[in-house]
Structures are given as structure tokens and as C-alpha cells.
Design an enzyme around this catalytic site. Structure first.
Site, mmCIF file in Angstrom:
data_model
loop_
_atom_site.group_PDB
_atom_site.id
_atom_site.type_symbol
_atom_site.label_atom_id
_atom_site.label_comp_id
_atom_site.label_asym_id
_atom_site.label_seq_id
_atom_site.Cartn_x
_atom_site.Cartn_y
_atom_site.Cartn_z
ATOM 1 C CB CYS A 59 -0.807 0.001 1.213
ATOM 2 S SG CYS A 59 -1.705 -1.475 1.215
ATOM 3 C CB ALA A 62 0.660 5.290 -3.712
ATOM 4 N N PRO A 63 1.559 7.483 -1.474
ATOM 5 C CG PRO A 63 1.823 9.620 -0.673
ATOM 6 C CD PRO A 63 1.263 8.592 -0.278
ATOM 7 N N GLY A 64 4.529 7.076 -1.448
ATOM 8 C CA GLY A 64 5.788 6.787 -1.609
ATOM 9 C C GLY A 64 6.949 7.624 -0.738
ATOM 10 N N GLY A 65 6.366 8.294 0.345
ATOM 11 C CA GLY A 65 7.503 8.682 1.160
ATOM 12 C C GLY A 65 7.984 7.598 1.956
ATOM 13 C CG ASP A 116 -0.847 1.771 -4.018
ATOM 14 O OD1 ASP A 116 -0.839 2.036 -3.039
ATOM 15 O OD2 ASP A 116 -2.164 1.716 -4.684
ATOM 16 C CB CYS A 164 -2.511 7.970 9.485
ATOM 17 S SG CYS A 164 -3.806 7.741 8.063
#
Length: 458
Positions: free
Chosen positions: A269, A271-274, A290, A385
Site C-alpha cells: 500500500c 503510494a504516495p511513496g514517502g 499498490d 494513521c
């Protein structure tokens, strides 16, 4: 003030030519989008996307889009306070079928109470808006009276109202209190009233970038800026790929693996890739997985800017069965996002407890599958989160209890810089927006995050 009884007026509706009324289109768009959030539970980010957002929003110029966004964020962030102050000015509640009127009043009240908009402009535009809509024409006098009363009383009434109000729907407030106790729940809700700062994960030299941005270096190494001096894409270092935007709490899970240099690591999962970028910079050979083609394309764009590469796999995670198991797996699972309310104040209004429970079940299935992607002896980190324990602590405990092949791998005090304040007695990580007090609400706090480390034994 008593609202007129619902029903159609016997008089012909007077049409108002509002095409040339400055600012009215923005207020109409704000009320329309607020209705979409509150009545239809539509996420705000999608409505205000510059490419794929609501047509009324996209029809505005950049300045009016910014105003609409400010009105909506403010109206949602302070929804309960606004509701209470408006209610004081009504002799009886608005009719159940007067939702359009309610949104007009909320949009105007947000401007009067919290934004740098002249009271007279907010009131006059709300009255004009009410007159222009057949559903609310008969209420235009009420709009005028309620809002003018609110403007006169705001200096005396706003502070006491804020002190006495928690800005959350009942279901969300009750869940926070059950999970964290009354005092900490109040502190979390208080933090939600403040716009979150902007955090940067930098490739190197945090002190240098903090100086360039006019920010600070957090104990975790994240660079934090209270207010951006420019658009993100216009900041120094963006084009060079020197950093990326990532909340300080979101940067912690990828660090929990320890030394992963040379290891094969899956970011699920992704994305967005940090977190993908963090794992690559730590020396791992990363596979980013993803389910969304568009989100994976965005991840690739982000990695390209940063000058980083990873294997990209688009698939439903539950169907993913690689030819070789990984040394380590990070699952930052899709969740209710209740830890991000400072950035997304629509979340408590677009989600319900049923959504939280549904997402917890999805995470349970994803986690059970992800465990099977780690080689025996390999590590796994699960994170999300959400502030709700059923998506974090409870799910983690249930996995350990039901899977003898997976063992807890507790995070030890002193193991990672500045993480100790967020450790639980079980050796998991828990952050909330009420954590990391730094003297000012504008630079304090973290997103709400849960993370747990495990080891596959067989």
C-alpha cells in the site's frame, strides 16, 4: 428569531441576477461543497482537486479557490462552535428540510468568526445567496438577522464558546474518550482546531534545510515549517529532489526495521511513496506494491523527482504472491485516517464508526496476508494513521494471539532517536496530535499514528 415554516411561498420566486456580484460564486461553491461533505459524506480533497474536483469549484479562479478551501476547512474545523453560536440566535431549530439554509449560515459564520473577511461582506453575500436560491429565498430576512447578531456578539461570545465546545461529532468524541481518557481526548480535539505545520523529510543536512525554510529540526530529524513561504513546488530543493513532504509521525514506521542495507523490502500500500523513499535511502532493494494504477503512477513521479528507483507492482495486495519472500515488509494499511484530522477536518464528518469497523476488518485481512510475504526470521512493521485502537493496538494483539508463527518484536527504549515518548508498554508506537508540545500550537503535534514491529518465526 423564528424561521419561517417550510413549504413553498405562494408568491413567485424573485430571481436575482448574481453574475456580477463579486465573491458570490465562491460562497455558493463553498455552501455546495459543504453540503457534499456533511450530507453526502464526500471527502473534501476530492471536491477541491484542481483537475478532478467539483465543477463549481473548478469554475473559480485560483484566488477564489483558495478562499473556498479556507472557508470549508474553517467551517469543518469549528463546526460545533459555529453550530452553537448560530443556535443561540434561533428561537427554534431550523426545519429538517432546510439544509441548504444551514450551509449558507455556516459558510457565512466561518468567515465572520474566524477569517479575515469584513463582517458586512459575509452577511450581505449570504443574504444575496439566500435570495437567489428558491429553497432559501423565504429565509433571507432570518439570514440577515442571525448573522448581524453573530457579528455584533463575536468578541464577547466566541472565546467562551470555544472553551466549552469540542469540535467533533458525538461518535468521534466518544471513541477518543474511550481510547485515551477524557483529558487526553480533549487535548487531541483542541489540537484539531489548529492547522498542521508542514513537515519535510530531507535526504541530508536537516539543519541547512530548516534554515533555508525558516523552520526547525524536530528531535526525530524532520524539518518543520509552521507556514510555507511559497508553494511546495517553488521551494528550493524541490526540483533537485532534496526532500519530500511527510508528517513527522509518518516518517517513523520505516525507521523501525533498523539496518536494512542490502535487504529485499516490500512496501505494501505504498503510494504516495514517502516511506518507499525512506527505505531506498536506507539501502534496501524495495518493491512498492499498490492496488491503484493512478496512485502508483504518482509514486513513480515522486521517486523520479527524488532520483530513486524501486520495483513497482500494481495488484490487489490480497492476490500478491511474489516468487521470493522478502527480508522485511512494511504494511502502512488503508484506514479511517482519523489521525490526520488537523490536515483533513472533514474526516470525522465523512466517516462513521461503521466505516472504522469495516476498515479494521480490511486491515486484519491485509495484515494476515502480509505476514506470509516475509521470510522466516524476517521483520514486519504494521502501521496506519488512525487514532482508533480497533485499527491499531487491538488488531495487533489479535494477530499475535491467533498466529503462533508471528512474534512481537518490541521497540526498545533508546533504540531510535526521539521515539521514546511515543512508546507504549507493549513496545509499540502511538502518536497523537496532542503529542510533541513545542510551545506553540502552530509548530506542535503529530499526526495520529500506530506502528508495531513483529518477526516471523516459522
Amino acid at each position: 428569531m423564528t424561521p419561517p415554516r417550510p413549504g413553498h411561498s405562494s408568491n413567485p420566486q424573485r430571481k436575482t441576477d448574481d453574475e456580477n456580484v463579486a465573491g458570490l460564486a465562491a460562497r455558493k461553491a463553498a455552501a455546495r461543497l459543504l453540503a457534499a461533505v456533511i450530507d453526502a459524506r464526500t471527502p473534501l480533497d476530492g471536491l477541491t482537486d484542481n483537475e478532478h474536483g467539483h465543477p463549481q469549484y473548478k469554475a473559480l479562479d485560483g484566488r477564489d479557490r483558495a478562499l473556498v478551501r479556507a472557508i470549508l476547512v474553517t467551517a469543518l474545523r469549528h463546526r460545533m462552535t459555529i453550530a452553537g453560536l448560530l443556535s443561540k440566535r434561533l428561537e427554534k431549530p431550523l426545519p429538517a428540510n432546510a439544509t441548504a439554509l444551514s450551509h449558507i449560515l455556516n459558510v457565512a459564520a466561518a468567515q465572520i468568526l474566524f477569517l479575515d473577511v469584513p463582517d458586512s461582506a459575509a452577511v450581505d453575500l449570504a443574504v444575496t445567496h439566500a435570495k437567489s436560491d428558491p429553497r432559501t429565498t423565504r429565509f433571507s430576512g432570518l439570514v440577515n438577522g442571525v448573522l448581524r447578531s453573530l457579528a455584533r456578539a463575536k468578541e464577547a461570545e466566541l472565546a467562551p464558546a470555544l472553551a466549552a465546545t469540542g469540535e467533533a461529532p458525538q461518535w468521534f468524541s466518544e471513541r477518543l474518550t474511550a481510547a485515551y481518557g477524557a483529558d487526553r481526548a480533549r487535548a487531541i480535539l483542541a489540537a484539531h482546531r489548529h492547522e498542521a505545520p508542514v513537515d519535510f523529510t530531507v535526504k541530508a543536512d536537516p539543519a541547512l534545510w530548516a534554515e533555508r525554510f525558516g523552520g526547525i529540526v524536530l528531535p526525530t530529524g524532520t524539518v518543520r515549517v509552521e507556514k510555507l513561504p511559497a508553494n511546495v513546488t517553488d521551494l528550493p530543493g524541490f526540483a533537485d529532489g532534496a526532500w519530500w513532504v511527510q508528517d513527522a509521525a509518518a516518517s517513523l514506521p520505516a525507521r523501525l526495521f533498523g539496518d536494512i542495507s542490502g535487504q529485499r523490502v516490500a512496501d505494501l500500500c505504498a503510494a504516495p511513496g514517502g516511506k518507499t523513499a525512506q527505505l531506498i535511502l536506507a539501502g534496501a532493494e524495495v518493491t512498492a506494491v499498490d492496488t491503484s494504477k493512478n496512485r502508483l503512477a504518482r509514486l513513480k513521479q515522486n521517486l523520479d523527482r527524488l532520483g530513486l528507483t524501486a520495483e513497482l507492482v500494481q495488484t490487489d495486495l490480497l492476490d500478491y504472491r511474489p516468487a521470493q519472500l522478502f527480508d522485511a515488509v512494511l504494511l502502512d494499511a488503508p484506514c479511517s485516517s482519523t489521525g490526520t484530522v488537523r490536515r483533513h477536518p472533514d474526516v470525522p464528518w465523512t466517516k462513521t464508526m461503521a466505516d472504522v469497523e469495516k476498515l479494521a476488518d480490511l486491515q486484519r485481512r491485509l495484515l494476515a496476508h502480509a505476514v506470509g510475504l516475509v521470510r522466516p526470521g524476517g521483520r514486519m512493521v504494521f502501521s496506519n494513521c488512525s487514532l482508533d485502537p480497533i485499527e491499531g493496538e487491538e488488531l495487533y494483539r489479535n494477530l499475535l494471539a491467533g498466529n503462533p508463527g508471528v512474534a512481537a518484536d518490541p521497540i526498545q527504549p533508546g533504540e531510535f532517536a526521539a521515539v521514546d515518548p511515543f512508546l507504549t508498554p507493549e513496545g509499540t508506537l502511538r502518536t497523537t496530535p496532542a503529542d510533541l508540545p513545542l510551545g506553540s500550537p502552530g509548530v506542535s503535534g503529530l499526526d495520529g499514528f500506530f506502528a508495531a514491529r513483529m518477526r516471523r518465526e516459522i
